[in-house]
Design an enzyme around this catalytic site. Structure first.
Site, PDB file in Angstrom:
ATOM      1  CG  ASN A 186      -0.178  -0.121   2.506  1.00 37.79           C
ATOM      2  OD1 ASN A 186       0.547   0.793   2.877  1.00 37.79           O
ATOM      3  ND2 ASN A 186      -0.292  -1.265   3.192  1.00 37.79           N
ATOM      4  CB  CYS A 234       1.416   4.321  13.277  1.00 36.09           C
ATOM      5  SG  CYS A 234       1.095   5.797  12.355  1.00 36.09           S
ATOM      6  CB  ALA A 235       2.112  -0.729  10.669  1.00 36.37           C
ATOM      7  CG  ASP A 272      -7.016  -5.388   6.169  1.00 34.04           C
ATOM      8  OD1 ASP A 272      -6.500  -5.296   7.304  1.00 34.04           O
ATOM      9  OD2 ASP A 272      -7.636  -4.451   5.626  1.00 34.04           O
ATOM     10  CE  LYS A 294       8.674 -12.243 -13.849  1.00 26.10           C
ATOM     11  NZ  LYS A 294       9.477 -11.610 -14.880  1.00 26.10           N
ATOM     12  CG  ASP A 336      -6.728  -6.322  13.809  1.00 31.97           C
ATOM     13  OD1 ASP A 336      -5.901  -5.695  14.505  1.00 31.97           O
ATOM     14  OD2 ASP A 336      -7.649  -5.754  13.179  1.00 31.97           O
ATOM     15  CG  PHE A 342      -3.108   5.778  13.095  1.00 32.18           C
ATOM     16  CD1 PHE A 342      -2.388   5.503  14.247  1.00 32.18           C
ATOM     17  CD2 PHE A 342      -3.040   7.050  12.551  1.00 32.18           C
ATOM     18  CE1 PHE A 342      -1.616   6.485  14.848  1.00 32.18           C
ATOM     19  CE2 PHE A 342      -2.267   8.044  13.140  1.00 32.18           C
ATOM     20  CZ  PHE A 342      -1.551   7.758  14.287  1.00 32.18           C
ATOM     21  CE  LYS A 395     -11.248   0.276  10.822  1.00 29.93           C
ATOM     22  NZ  LYS A 395     -10.629   0.904   9.674  1.00 29.93           N
ATOM     23  CE  LYS A 425      -8.794  -2.423  13.900  1.00 30.10           C
ATOM     24  NZ  LYS A 425      -7.929  -3.359  13.154  1.00 30.10           N
TER      25      LYS A 425
END
Ligand code: C5P
Length: 397
Positions: free
Chosen positions: A210, A274-275, A279, A289, A306, A323, A337, A341
């Site tokens: 990401n 904060c990472a 998911d 490959k 998680d 976050f 959340k 969490k």
């Protein structure tokens, strides 16, 4: 130690003969690692030139409240946002009176009104002016507003009088500015922070990841270290520089991050997730490959554990901050959340706008806890991190 490294200091120079010492003050602040921008008042410009201060500070000198070249035309707001601290040295009786009254009749006084960083003033004037009831009342007012006064010294004055009123020595002024950045609020606390993007292999050359740069997390690492914490930083793919003062542990995948967090979580007082953790990971990632054969390729993804939710379930759970990077139904999703969490704080991060959130230098967030919903306005990630930490310390410790 360079206690002002990466710190942005605005030096206000007002009308006093000791303005000739302003370039030396700029130098002493730079020696401690600071970046300095100067605001020169009209009276200050009678004693020292803009060119001299520009050359020494290596930044444009600001003096005009009505600066059409400022982004958005609001130079005073931009400067106030930029500053980590504002120092007025020398501070004349007139400038002190203006600030004590909350006036906004020039650039310097306007920046001060728009600023919430520490304000330090170093008065310099004739001893009779300094000892006057009015000046002393104004200083008392400023002290009650948390302004730090760098007291003048005694000695021979430019007018020939002998007594108190000489500007404090530039090196001592710079040291007092540096002192503002020593905080002990997290001394003795252990903080574990995850940051950056995880990478999930598809095959030896391809992966799923990401846009996270790790900048927000690093700003939090730096802010925690500045507050005296002992920090462990578990980082994935980042485009920012690590802090040499933290215990830095590199990982690639979400599973590796999970393992390293669990290996290091015992004894931590605070966990900041904060990472941007993937998911999902690829089930049976290929060792070779993958070759195209003209047909479709289907990847089977399996959910990752998680990390934050599992840390929150620990028997000896640290105080946990997560976050939430959201693009829609932001507040609702973030509140969900916080509850699901089981963490103490969620920082809601809008990632749909191009100039705030992922992979940029600025951010704008909402601090959410059981009892609080507080917006932290758009600013550099360093400043946003400081503000998050300030609220966190107040609310959660
Ligand atoms: O559920 P979501 O991924 O949106 O939650 C984001 C928060 O949870 C962030 O604080 C992130 O670091 C954390 N997280 C985690 N482990 C995961 C996924 C997210 O710690 N596998």
């Amino acid at each position: 130690m360079n206690r002002l490294t990466n710190k942005h200091i605005i030096l206000g120079v007002s009308g006093s003969i000791s303005a000739y010492k302003a370039p030396d003050i700029v130098r002493r602040l730079q020696d401690l690692g600071a970046q300095v921008k100067v605001i020169l008042t009209e009276a200050g410009a009678k004693f020292i030139t803009e060119l001299c201060l520009q050359s020494i500070s290596k930044n444009k000198v600001h003096h005009n409240l009505w600066d059409e070249n400022a982004e958005l035309g609001m130079g005073h707001i931009e400067l106030a946002k930029w500053a980590d601290a504002i120092l007025i040295a020398p501070a004349s009786a007139n400038t002190i009176a203006n600030i004590a009254l909350g006036k906004a009749n020039d650039l310097l006084s306007s920046v001060i009104l728009a600023n919430d960083a520490p304000l330090l003033i170093a008065p310099a004037m004739n001893l009779k002016m300094y000892q006057s009831h009015t000046l002393q009342d104004n200083l008392s007012t400023l002290i009650s507003h948390h302004t730090i006064i760098i007291r003048p010294e005694s000695g021979k004055q430019a007018c020939g009088d002998i007594g108190i009123g000489r500007l404090a020595e530039p090196s001592s002024i710079a040291k007092q500015v540096a002192k503002q950045f020593i905080s002990t609020k997290l001394t003795g606390k252990k903080v574990l922070i995850t940051l950056g993007a995880t990478i999930e292999a598809i095959d030896p050359v391809r992966f799923i990841s990401n846009h996270s740069s790790g900048k927000m997390g690093m700003a939090l690492v730096n802010a925690c270290i500045e507050s005296g914490a002992s920090v462990t930083c578990i980082y994935g793919n980042i485009t920012t520089t690590l802090n040499a003062k933290s215990n830095n542990i590199s990982i690639v995948s979400a599973q590796q991050m999970y393992t390293k967090v669990m290996d290091n979580i015992a004894g931590q007082n605070i966990f900041i997730a904060c990472a941007a953790v993937s998911d999902f990971s690829v089930k049976n990632a290929s060792n070779q490959k993958i070759k195209k054969d003209g047909g479709d390729l289907t990847l089977e993804l399996v959910p990752n554990k998680d990390i934050l939710a599992d840390v929150c379930k620990l028997k000896e759970k640290p105080i946990c901050m997560g976050f939430a990077a959201e693009t829609q139904n932001m507040l609702k999703n973030a509140q969900k959340k916080l509850k699901n969490k089981g963490c103490d704080v969620i920082i809601l991060n809008k990632v749909s706008s191009a100039d705030s959130g992922f992979n940029v230098d600025e951010n704008e967030v909402i601090f959410l806890s059981q009892n609080l919903n507080k917006k932290i306005g758009k600013n550099s990630k360093q400043k946003v991190a400081k503000k998050i930490l300030e609220i966190f310390i107040k609310e959660c410790l």
